[in-house]
Design a protein around this motif. Sequence first.
Motif, PDB file in Angstrom:
ATOM      1  N   VAL A 222      49.989  56.247  85.773  1.00  0.00           N
ATOM      2  CA  VAL A 222      50.299  57.247  86.798  1.00  0.00           C
ATOM      3  C   VAL A 222      50.099  56.692  88.211  1.00  0.00           C
ATOM      4  CG1 VAL A 222      49.797  59.216  85.310  1.00  0.00           C
ATOM      5  CG2 VAL A 222      47.919  58.150  86.581  1.00  0.00           C
ATOM      6  N   PHE A 223      50.247  55.391  88.359  1.00  0.00           N
ATOM      7  CA  PHE A 223      49.955  54.778  89.660  1.00  0.00           C
ATOM      8  C   PHE A 223      50.992  55.140  90.710  1.00  0.00           C
ATOM      9  CE2 PHE A 223      47.721  52.127  86.571  1.00  0.00           C
ATOM     10  CZ  PHE A 223      46.436  52.206  87.090  1.00  0.00           C
ATOM     11  N   VAL A 224      52.228  55.375  90.309  1.00  0.00           N
ATOM     12  CA  VAL A 224      53.198  56.014  91.202  1.00  0.00           C
ATOM     13  C   VAL A 224      53.579  57.349  90.570  1.00  0.00           C
ATOM     14  CG1 VAL A 224      54.093  53.836  92.107  1.00  0.00           C
ATOM     15  CG2 VAL A 224      55.227  54.925  90.172  1.00  0.00           C
ATOM     16  N   ASN A 225      53.949  58.315  91.399  1.00  0.00           N
ATOM     17  CA  ASN A 225      54.263  59.660  90.896  1.00  0.00           C
ATOM     18  C   ASN A 225      55.707  59.726  90.398  1.00  0.00           C
ATOM     19  OD1 ASN A 225      55.043  59.339  93.613  1.00  0.00           O
ATOM     20  ND2 ASN A 225      55.040  61.539  93.990  1.00  0.00           N
ATOM     21  N   TRP A 226      56.000  58.929  89.368  1.00  0.00           N
ATOM     22  CA  TRP A 226      57.344  58.808  88.817  1.00  0.00           C
ATOM     23  C   TRP A 226      57.855  60.123  88.242  1.00  0.00           C
ATOM     24  CZ3 TRP A 226      57.206  60.301  83.807  1.00  0.00           C
ATOM     25  CH2 TRP A 226      55.993  60.153  83.112  1.00  0.00           C
ATOM     26  N   ARG A 276      54.196  58.681  96.240  1.00  0.00           N
ATOM     27  CA  ARG A 276      52.768  58.449  96.450  1.00  0.00           C
ATOM     28  C   ARG A 276      52.347  57.288  95.560  1.00  0.00           C
ATOM     29  NH1 ARG A 276      49.564  63.996  95.626  1.00  0.00           N
ATOM     30  NH2 ARG A 276      47.996  62.905  96.882  1.00  0.00           N
ATOM     31  N   LEU A 277      51.405  56.501  96.048  1.00  0.00           N
ATOM     32  CA  LEU A 277      50.860  55.380  95.284  1.00  0.00           C
ATOM     33  C   LEU A 277      49.366  55.605  95.133  1.00  0.00           C
ATOM     34  CD1 LEU A 277      51.279  52.566  93.969  1.00  0.00           C
ATOM     35  CD2 LEU A 277      50.825  51.575  96.234  1.00  0.00           C
ATOM     36  N   LEU A 278      48.914  55.771  93.898  1.00  0.00           N
ATOM     37  CA  LEU A 278      47.520  56.102  93.608  1.00  0.00           C
ATOM     38  C   LEU A 278      46.600  54.932  93.946  1.00  0.00           C
ATOM     39  CD1 LEU A 278      46.081  58.580  92.258  1.00  0.00           C
ATOM     40  CD2 LEU A 278      46.096  57.239  90.136  1.00  0.00           C
ATOM     41  N   THR A 279      45.408  55.245  94.454  1.00  0.00           N
ATOM     42  CA  THR A 279      44.413  54.211  94.752  1.00  0.00           C
ATOM     43  C   THR A 279      44.112  53.406  93.490  1.00  0.00           C
ATOM     44  OG1 THR A 279      43.434  55.610  96.467  1.00  0.00           O
ATOM     45  CG2 THR A 279      42.102  53.785  95.631  1.00  0.00           C
ATOM     46  N   HIS A 280      44.112  52.081  93.634  1.00  0.00           N
ATOM     47  CA  HIS A 280      43.912  51.216  92.476  1.00  0.00           C
ATOM     48  C   HIS A 280      43.499  49.835  92.938  1.00  0.00           C
ATOM     49  CE1 HIS A 280      47.933  50.220  93.880  1.00  0.00           C
ATOM     50  NE2 HIS A 280      47.836  49.065  93.220  1.00  0.00           N
ATOM     51  N   VAL A 281      43.110  49.000  91.987  1.00  0.00           N
ATOM     52  CA  VAL A 281      42.986  47.565  92.211  1.00  0.00           C
ATOM     53  C   VAL A 281      43.937  46.858  91.258  1.00  0.00           C
ATOM     54  CG1 VAL A 281      40.661  47.493  93.181  1.00  0.00           C
ATOM     55  CG2 VAL A 281      40.953  47.533  90.684  1.00  0.00           C
ATOM     56  N   ASP A 282      44.226  45.599  91.568  1.00  0.00           N
ATOM     57  CA  ASP A 282      45.210  44.862  90.781  1.00  0.00           C
ATOM     58  C   ASP A 282      44.525  44.029  89.693  1.00  0.00           C
ATOM     59  OD1 ASP A 282      47.164  45.982  92.349  1.00  0.00           O
ATOM     60  OD2 ASP A 282      47.352  44.256  93.671  1.00  0.00           O
ATOM     61  N   ARG A 283      45.331  43.299  88.960  1.00  0.00           N
ATOM     62  CA  ARG A 283      44.868  42.536  87.799  1.00  0.00           C
ATOM     63  C   ARG A 283      43.757  41.562  88.196  1.00  0.00           C
ATOM     64  NH1 ARG A 283      49.782  39.981  85.920  1.00  0.00           N
ATOM     65  NH2 ARG A 283      50.537  42.135  86.014  1.00  0.00           N
ATOM     66  N   THR A 284      42.649  41.617  87.487  1.00  0.00           N
ATOM     67  CA  THR A 284      41.439  40.917  87.915  1.00  0.00           C
ATOM     68  C   THR A 284      41.597  39.406  87.898  1.00  0.00           C
ATOM     69  OG1 THR A 284      40.097  42.735  87.059  1.00  0.00           O
ATOM     70  CG2 THR A 284      38.963  40.658  87.492  1.00  0.00           C
ATOM     71  N   THR A 285      42.109  38.832  86.828  1.00  0.00           N
ATOM     72  CA  THR A 285      42.105  37.376  86.694  1.00  0.00           C
ATOM     73  C   THR A 285      43.131  36.689  87.580  1.00  0.00           C
ATOM     74  OG1 THR A 285      43.612  37.524  84.801  1.00  0.00           O
ATOM     75  CG2 THR A 285      41.248  37.467  84.330  1.00  0.00           C
ATOM     76  N   THR A 286      44.175  37.406  87.983  1.00  0.00           N
ATOM     77  CA  THR A 286      45.304  36.751  88.662  1.00  0.00           C
ATOM     78  C   THR A 286      45.528  37.182  90.108  1.00  0.00           C
ATOM     79  OG1 THR A 286      46.777  38.442  87.739  1.00  0.00           O
ATOM     80  CG2 THR A 286      46.571  36.366  86.516  1.00  0.00           C
ATOM     81  N   HIS A 287      45.002  38.342  90.510  1.00  0.00           N
ATOM     82  CA  HIS A 287      45.350  38.909  91.817  1.00  0.00           C
ATOM     83  C   HIS A 287      44.160  38.847  92.774  1.00  0.00           C
ATOM     84  CE1 HIS A 287      48.731  40.034  89.497  1.00  0.00           C
ATOM     85  NE2 HIS A 287      49.134  41.069  90.200  1.00  0.00           N
TER      86      HIS A 287
END
Length: 439
Positions: A222-226, A276-287
């Motif tokens: 649900v990171f974007v309100n598609w 809307r773009l939900l608050t998040h963090v990206d992929r841990t090992t690569t970003h």
Amino acid sequence: QPFRELYAVSGEALSIFFGGTGIADVPKISQDCPAACLERGVEKSQVGTPLPSLYFDREQKFDAWFTTACNKAEQCYINYHKKDASLKVYWVNPYTNENRFTNDLQYGEKHTHCIETWLGHEFIFEDSETGEIVMRHTIEFTGVRAIGVLPRQSLPTNRDFHERIKSTLNGEWRRQGAVQRTFSSLGFAKGRLPEDIFGTLGAYYYNNRNFTIREEWDGKGVFVNWWEVDVHFIQLPWGLKQMLQERLKTMVEEWTGVDLEETSMYGLRQYEEGARLLTHVDRTTTHAASLIVNVAQGNVTEPWAVEVHDHAGRLHQVNMEPGDIVYYESAKCLHGRNTPLKGPGAYYVNLFTHYRPTGDANWYKKDNPEGTPDPLIEIGDCKVEESSNEPSQGPVICENSNIGPYLSPSLLTATSGDDLYQWWRRVGPMENELDRDEL
């Protein structure tokens, strides 16, 4: 050459193309026969700063340079015609008019097929079951085309997404806490694209703006309100992507002070009115260290700030214009755009590119190397200025000016996933929401 027109330039035009600072990065340019290719769709303000590869190199023969630099193109194709049938792809030989089979194009984004070709070449797409020709396409510029339309994702029976969003934000809060290493005092900074890169990206978007596809979000959360607003996408061909990753990597390395390797590039993503773009963090090992690039925007009636939480959890809101970039520690610093994109017919086009320390998938578990800036934790008292004659100071003034100009007037400091959830509710549409006074 049917897709290229040749012009001799003189006076001011000669100075713009061959006498300005843009030529300084092209030491091998021919002085006897200066020449450059102008990309179709490039913004007028960027015509004088082509990519270095688009200048005639004196060590090449002109015909070879012209064919490679000016007439070569990349093209990607995506099959959304029918799930149960591939498309047969044929190249039309321009000399014999013979159709030559090249490949079977399978269904879906994951089977996107990109090729190197030349302007003016034609491709035919045939239904493998019926033999019907479903599209003919002549190459006019580097780009991407979908054959058919991706069906909309079906909505679940229970359309109340609040619990899913709340659970997601709690999970994102835990994920950011697992990253130990940092690279900068705040976790983000604002910058600007080089003009040649901005020109190339702008031209690519302009040429392909009418060929967007609906981004696939089935099973991606649900990171974007598609479920409320379609999000569209323009794939980048591999060669263009590789060039951009290398150029942008150098800029991110300068910001972090660390040798990096590219891990991912995503986009172009086109958000539209209400997105809307939900608050998040990206992929841990690569970003580990990343860039947001605003390529284009239009019909936007209010700035659509990217929201970044610094290393102390404080919310910053950074407005962007086309050509602006935001460096950010995307696996560590929570980020999003929770306020809906506003404006009738509004659109906002971004590119995202990601890097990590070279050869180190466990970078996030390690202590900061010596010389890494300390995270900025204590900033003293802050106050919101009702009005300011110093826009560079932003709407919030703090005792420690190192906090920069983007601190949110909300003075929100997140300490939990629930704080992120309450912020999402606070800045969202009021339909089906509690009154803001209750928040």
